[in-house]
Design an enzyme around this catalytic site. Structure first.
Site, PDB file in Angstrom:
ATOM      1  N   SER A 170     -10.147   2.437   3.210  1.00  0.00           N
ATOM      2  CA  SER A 170      -8.880   3.107   2.607  1.00  0.00           C
ATOM      3  C   SER A 170      -7.634   2.165   1.584  1.00  0.00           C
ATOM      4  O   SER A 170      -7.784   2.486   0.194  1.00  0.00           O
ATOM      5  CB  SER A 170      -8.186   3.483   3.116  1.00  0.00           C
ATOM      6  OG  SER A 170      -7.169   3.007   4.021  1.00  0.00           O
ATOM      7  N   SER A 180      -9.571  -0.271   6.767  1.00  0.00           N
ATOM      8  CA  SER A 180      -9.349  -0.052   6.291  1.00  0.00           C
ATOM      9  C   SER A 180      -8.455  -0.752   5.727  1.00  0.00           C
ATOM     10  O   SER A 180      -8.049  -1.031   3.965  1.00  0.00           O
ATOM     11  CB  SER A 180      -8.233   0.645   6.153  1.00  0.00           C
ATOM     12  OG  SER A 180      -8.683   2.180   5.701  1.00  0.00           O
ATOM     13  N   LYS A 194       1.023  -1.412   0.300  1.00  0.00           N
ATOM     14  CA  LYS A 194      -0.241  -0.213  -0.069  1.00  0.00           C
ATOM     15  C   LYS A 194       0.840   1.111  -0.011  1.00  0.00           C
ATOM     16  O   LYS A 194       1.871   1.122   0.578  1.00  0.00           O
ATOM     17  CB  LYS A 194      -0.796   0.081   1.360  1.00  0.00           C
ATOM     18  CG  LYS A 194      -2.030   1.176   1.187  1.00  0.00           C
ATOM     19  CD  LYS A 194      -2.889   0.545   2.513  1.00  0.00           C
ATOM     20  CE  LYS A 194      -3.593   2.028   2.355  1.00  0.00           C
ATOM     21  NZ  LYS A 194      -4.889   1.856   3.823  1.00  0.00           N
TER      22      LYS A 194
END
Lengths: 98, 531
Positions: free
Chosen positions: B170, B194, B95
């Protein structure tokens, strides 16, 4: 009824150092109103005599050994600087001209 | 093996084939890079990256050369008979709010466009030590703030089940990458769900480890008392294997626990075995079963999962977490307060972009304000302003102070519940993936999506989301969340693997076997747009 005024948002934006135009301030005031209204319910919880929690797993005095370790070099620390000179960060004037 | 066969291998299966010499890491890594190239889609507007692409748009940066170089190195070591980590040569995605040397890290924000980290996050250093090729950096909501990945400055990621829907957030990039076979494994970060909510809406697996059990050194901080790094995968066992790579004490993270890594994969194997859940007490969270706004198909698949748990030998009981209803408010106050502090460093002085004011004197204060106005998106600004408000004189006790006390109540609720049961279970998200654009203008509706995931972050307990099937009304994935007491991550893997095995036996295979071909979805969409 509005709990948060536009002037109040302007003050907060200044504290947070975010430039905002008139339209943005109006929109932010309206949105914050709805959000604050929703989150204010925390005050209705049975919290009398309840201690606060800042951290899910309590820890204190986390220290490392007092020995010299290698950190970033000056070049590495400055490699992403928007502006630098003589091994230092360079910024615009600190004091207002007026 | 064909490209399709290679990318569909689980990390465990790929590792076995690598060890047996049936495939090379270079073949495996190349297959994933080719699959990424054919599923990312074309930029919709070459001059404006924020418009996104015609495909998944799950990667912000693909590290082709580096990944292949790592893969070739592993193949050479294996040929030489060197000792290798079991996952050596198995590719992974990271990420883009986790810093990496030698490739960009943007946190999907204009603020960090062009920024290069001078150091690796500890979790990235661990991936490199295990010699796992890093395929690239995945898309997210800017600074990990959002539940849809629509708040990325570089365009939304799309859900591989339906490109007109969000992949969650997210960590929508990592979840979509794993679900769509672009990567067998990925790193995520979970501050309010997330990792778990994107896993739920893409039909994949995502884990929030016990707070402090995986180092956060080098994770771009959002809300430090809530942030946690964890694994994305397609199977429970794969998530456990990656968790074992990532875990352990790190002196560079002051909140890091001094606990050894647990037997996660071994517990997953036990849970999946015949009768693996016998004697396990599973508590259904009453408040989340009848939560307002829960979609009918989510509820239906969840109740079927409870049946599957019972059939696998678990005892299913109902438990109550009475203060859960205050947790959303407490979370938004604590998170935004910490955000307002953590994001203060983006001021155009030491790193990141610098924007000069359009007119008037160029003083540092005005440069900071112009930089922050240009660099942050509306959601980041909303949270910074809310946090500044919650912490300001005269409001502190009413908001931030009260929220911290609610946090204590939520932790006590969990403790009480874990006095009665071994793990808790609930739907991960009240709905399946919603259409892109549906909630982006309504922040509160977006926040309500996190109702089942945020109490976990407030209490720091470990949790996992596993596929619970497809909702009958729209054919989209439903997630089931398990929660265990602090430091009992291994128990989570046992429970989740038990449910996974039971459901896959019913379905006749993994849920993602039913994923439509991403290439076909892209061409259908491109043709539709041309008409």
């Amino acid at each position: 009824m509005s709990a948060i005024s536009r002037d109040q948002v302007a003050h907060l934006a200044n504290l947070a150092r975010i430039e905002m135009g008139d339209q943005e301030l109006d929109l932010m005031a309206a949105e914050l109103d709805v959000i604050v209204d929703a989150v204010a319910s925390v005050a209705e919880a049975p919290i009398q005599d309840v201690p606060p929690t800042s951290h899910p797993i309590a820890m204190s005095n986390v220290l490392r050994e007092d020995v010299v370790e290698e950190g970033l070099t000056s070049e590495e620390a400055l490699m992403n600087a928007p502006d630098a000179e003589d091994g230092q960060f360079k910024v615009p004037a600190i004091l207002n001209e007026d | 093996m064909s490209r399709n066969e290679l990318v569909q291998l689980s990390a465990a299966a790929a590792a076995a084939k690598l060890a047996a010499g049936e495939v090379s890491s270079e073949e495996l890594t190349r297959a994933h890079l080719e699959h990424i190239a054919s599923t990312e889609g074309e930029a919709l507007d070459a001059a404006d990256r924020s418009r996104g692409t015609s495909g998944l748009n799950s990667f912000l940066h693909v590290a082709q050369e580096e990944a292949l170089a790592t893969a070739r190195g592993v193949d050479a070591s294996r040929a030489a008979g060197d000792d290798l980590h079991p996952l050596a040569g198995v590719p992974v995605a990271v990420k883009d709010n986790i810093v990496t040397r030698g490739m960009p890290t943007t946190a999907a924000s204009r603020m960090l466009e062009g920024w290069l980290s001078p150091y690796d996050a500890t979790v990235v250093a661990k991936l490199r030590e295990a010699r796992m090729p890093i395929l690239g950096k995945t898309n997210l909501d800017e600074f990990a703030m959002g539940s849809s990945t629509e708040h990325s400055a570089f365009g939304a990621t799309r859900n591989p089940w339906d490109l007109d829907r969000i992949p969650g957030g997210s960590g929508g990039g990592s979840a979509a990458a794993v679900a769509a076979f672009q990567a067998p494994l990925a790193l995520g970060s979970d501050t309010g769900g997330s990792i778990r909510q994107p896993a739920a809406v893409t039909g994949s697996v995502g884990v929030h480890p016990t707070y402090g059990s995986v180092s956060r050194y080098g994770a771009i901080a959002m809300a430090s008392s809530l942030d946690q790094i964890g694994p994305h995968a397609r199977t429970v066992r794969d998530a456990a294997l990656l968790h074992e790579v990532l875990g352990g004490h790190d002196p560079r993270d002051a909140t890091s626990l001094k606990d050894p890594v647990g037997p996660y994969a071994a517990q997953a194997a036990e849970g999946a075995a015949e009768g693996g859940l016998r004697g396990m007490r599973v508590g259904v969270v009453k408040e989340l079963l009848d939560a307002e706004g829960i979609q009918a198909g989510v509820s239906q698949r969840f109740r079927e999962s409870l049946e599957a748990l019972r059939a696998a030998g678990a005892e299913v009981l109902e438990v109550s977490l009475p203060n859960l209803r205050y947790s959303l408010g407490a979370y938004y106050l604590i998170m935004s307060s910490e955000v307002s502090s953590n994001l203060a460093k983006y001021d155009g002085v030491r790193f990141g972009s610098r924007t000069l004011p359009e007119d008037g004197p160029v003083t540092i204060e005005r440069v900071m304000a112009a930089t922050r106005a240009a660099g942050f998106n509306p959601e980041a600004k909303r949270r910074i302003i809310l946090g500044t408000y919650a912490l300001s004189a005269g409001y502190y006790d009413q908001y931030y102070g009260a929220a911290q006390k609610v946090r204590t109540l939520v932790m006590r609720d969990f403790e009480q519940a874990f006095g009665q049961v071994d793990v808790l279970v609930s739907p991960t998200s009240p709905t399946t993936a919603f259409p892109v654009g549906e909630k982006v203008e309504d922040p509160l509706a977006m926040y309500l999506n996190d109702i089942a995931t945020i109490p976990v972050n407030l209490a720091g307990v470990p949790a996992i989301s596993v596929p619970g099937g497809l909702a009958p009304e729209n054919g989209l994935p439903v997630g089931v969340q398990f929660v265990a007491p602090v430091r009992e991550d291994a128990r989570l893997y046992r429970a989740a693997a038990g449910l996974e095995a039971a459901l896959e036996a019913e379905w006749g295979g993994p849920l993602l076997d039913r994923l439509p071909s991403t290439e076909s979805l892209i061409s259908a969409r491109t043709e539709g747009a041309a008409k």
